[in-house]
Design an enzyme around this catalytic site. Structure first.
Site, short mmCIF file in Angstrom:
data_model
loop_
_atom_site.label_atom_id
_atom_site.label_comp_id
_atom_site.label_asym_id
_atom_site.label_seq_id
_atom_site.Cartn_x
_atom_site.Cartn_y
_atom_site.Cartn_z
N CYS A 1 -11.96 -18.27 39.77
CA CYS A 1 -13.36 -17.84 39.67
C CYS A 1 -14.15 -18.68 38.66
CB CYS A 1 -13.43 -16.38 39.23
SG CYS A 1 -12.72 -15.20 40.38
N CYS B 1 -14.96 -10.77 39.19
CA CYS B 1 -13.87 -11.61 39.69
C CYS B 1 -12.62 -10.77 39.94
CB CYS B 1 -13.58 -12.72 38.68
SG CYS B 1 -12.10 -13.71 39.06
N CYS C 1 -33.86 -2.30 17.35
CA CYS C 1 -33.03 -3.44 16.96
C CYS C 1 -33.79 -4.32 15.97
CB CYS C 1 -32.63 -4.25 18.18
SG CYS C 1 -31.79 -3.33 19.47
N CYS D 1 -33.95 -3.75 11.95
CA CYS D 1 -32.94 -4.35 11.07
C CYS D 1 -32.94 -5.87 11.13
CB CYS D 1 -31.55 -3.83 11.45
SG CYS D 1 -31.28 -2.08 11.07
N HIS D 2 -33.11 -6.43 12.31
CA HIS D 2 -32.81 -7.85 12.48
C HIS D 2 -34.03 -8.77 12.55
CE1 HIS D 2 -28.63 -6.79 12.80
NE2 HIS D 2 -28.93 -5.89 13.71
N ARG E 1 -20.17 -4.59 19.88
CA ARG E 1 -20.97 -4.61 18.65
C ARG E 1 -22.34 -4.00 18.87
NH1 ARG E 1 -22.22 -3.21 14.71
NH2 ARG E 1 -22.87 -4.31 12.83
N CYS F 1 -24.00 -0.61 17.20
CA CYS F 1 -25.28 -0.70 16.48
C CYS F 1 -26.27 0.34 17.00
CB CYS F 1 -25.84 -2.11 16.66
SG CYS F 1 -26.66 -2.77 15.21
#
Length: 304
Positions: free
Chosen positions: A123, A153, A218, A221-222, A261, A265
């Site tokens: 694949c 796949c 999101c 924080c970032h 992750r 979060c």
């Protein structure tokens, strides 16, 4: 005369369609370039920018613990780009990378035969394209992430799908992504259609929308909070946020996917995360990946 007008009109329409098709990424590219300008300005001189970006720090702390004059590509290392203490710990961890075993297991999984005699190698003959995921599949009219492509796949070959957060999925991705890193590939996400443009916008909306009982996004924080501390951790920046996955996280004591992750979060924000192979999750990844365009594929890696 009618034929002439018709031909001229058709020529105009075809030219208009061509120009429109070539501009589907115009808004996204403007977002990306403005984002780069924002972060370069924020970390040009953290101490000088204290009142604007770092009101909870002292100037002495910013001078001693944060780097300055950061440029676009520096952010590929996340918060290690600007936090001197965090970077020192990171460099110590990299002396004996804890993800090497995962790469070796992933290489074995790549050629391991399915019951029908096929394999993941069937694949994925090219492992240097990790930076092109997610992408839009015109046949299914769906966005495809690396995780969903791997399970597609397996399903197509009569095998059970893997779990999407750790184990074989993360191990094979470690090998896949490492091959792209060794080939010195960059993130190269395309937006060439209205469907892709819409997917990007939905992913962007998710990233910037406040959700859950904590009313966090999101971006809280970032973007606004990048460089700030949450307990003993320094928050990472939006650019380069997913270039290093999968990661061996010390908290996990093993390697995990980007979906693992992000889901964690989102739970910390007081929200219920989208399913890992859902279009909602993949569109969020699509936005994040586009915002990392031109940055090197840098996984697998290690994080605290």
């Amino acid at each position: 005369m009618f034929k002439y007008i018709t031909k001229a009109s058709l020529l105009f329409l075809s030219t208009t369609v061509f120009l429109s098709a070539s501009n589907f990424n115009e808004g996204a590219e403007k977002d990306r370039l403005e984002m780069i300008k924002f972060f370069e300005a924020k970390f040009e001189d953290p101490a000088k920018n204290k009142d604007r970006f770092f009101p909870y720090f002292t100037e002495e702390e910013l001078e001693s613990k944060y780097d300055k004059n950061l440029k676009h590509m520096d952010f590929n290392k996340g918060s290690y780009a600007y936090s001197k203490d965090a970077r020192a710990q990171y460099e110590a961890l990299k002396e004996m990378p804890p993800y090497e075993e995962a790469i070796e297991k992933g290489e074995e999984l790549y050629t391991e035969k399915f019951a029908n005699g096929e394999s993941l190698e069937s694949c994925f003959p090219d492992l240097t394209n990790a930076g092109t995921y997610p992408y839009y599949d015109e046949k299914t009219n769906k966005m495809v992430s690396l995780t969903s492509a791997i399970n597609d796949c397996r399903r197509a070959n009569g095998e059970k799908p893997w779990g999407t957060k750790k184990g074989p999925m993360a191990e094979f991705q470690a090998y896949y992504v490492n091959e792209s890193k060794e080939a010195e590939k960059n993130f190269d996400i395309k937006i060439n259609s209205k469907a892709e443009q819409d997917a990007y916008e939905r992913g962007k909306e998710y990233y910037y929308s406040q959700r859950g009982y904590l009313k966090l996004a999101c971006a809280t924080c970032h973007v606004q909070g990048s460089g700030q501390r949450v307990r003993n951790e320094v928050l990472s920046p939006l650019p380069g946020q997913i270039t290093h996955f999968p990661v061996h996280r010390l908290k996990w004591e093993d390697i995990g996917t980007v979906e693992r992750r992000i889901s964690g979060c989102i739970v910390d924000q007081g929200q219920v995360p989208p399913a890992d192979e859902s279009q909602e999750m993949i569109e969020l990844l699509y936005f994040l990946a586009y915002m990392s365009n031109e940055m090197p594929v840098d996984g697998p890696d290690v994080r605290k």
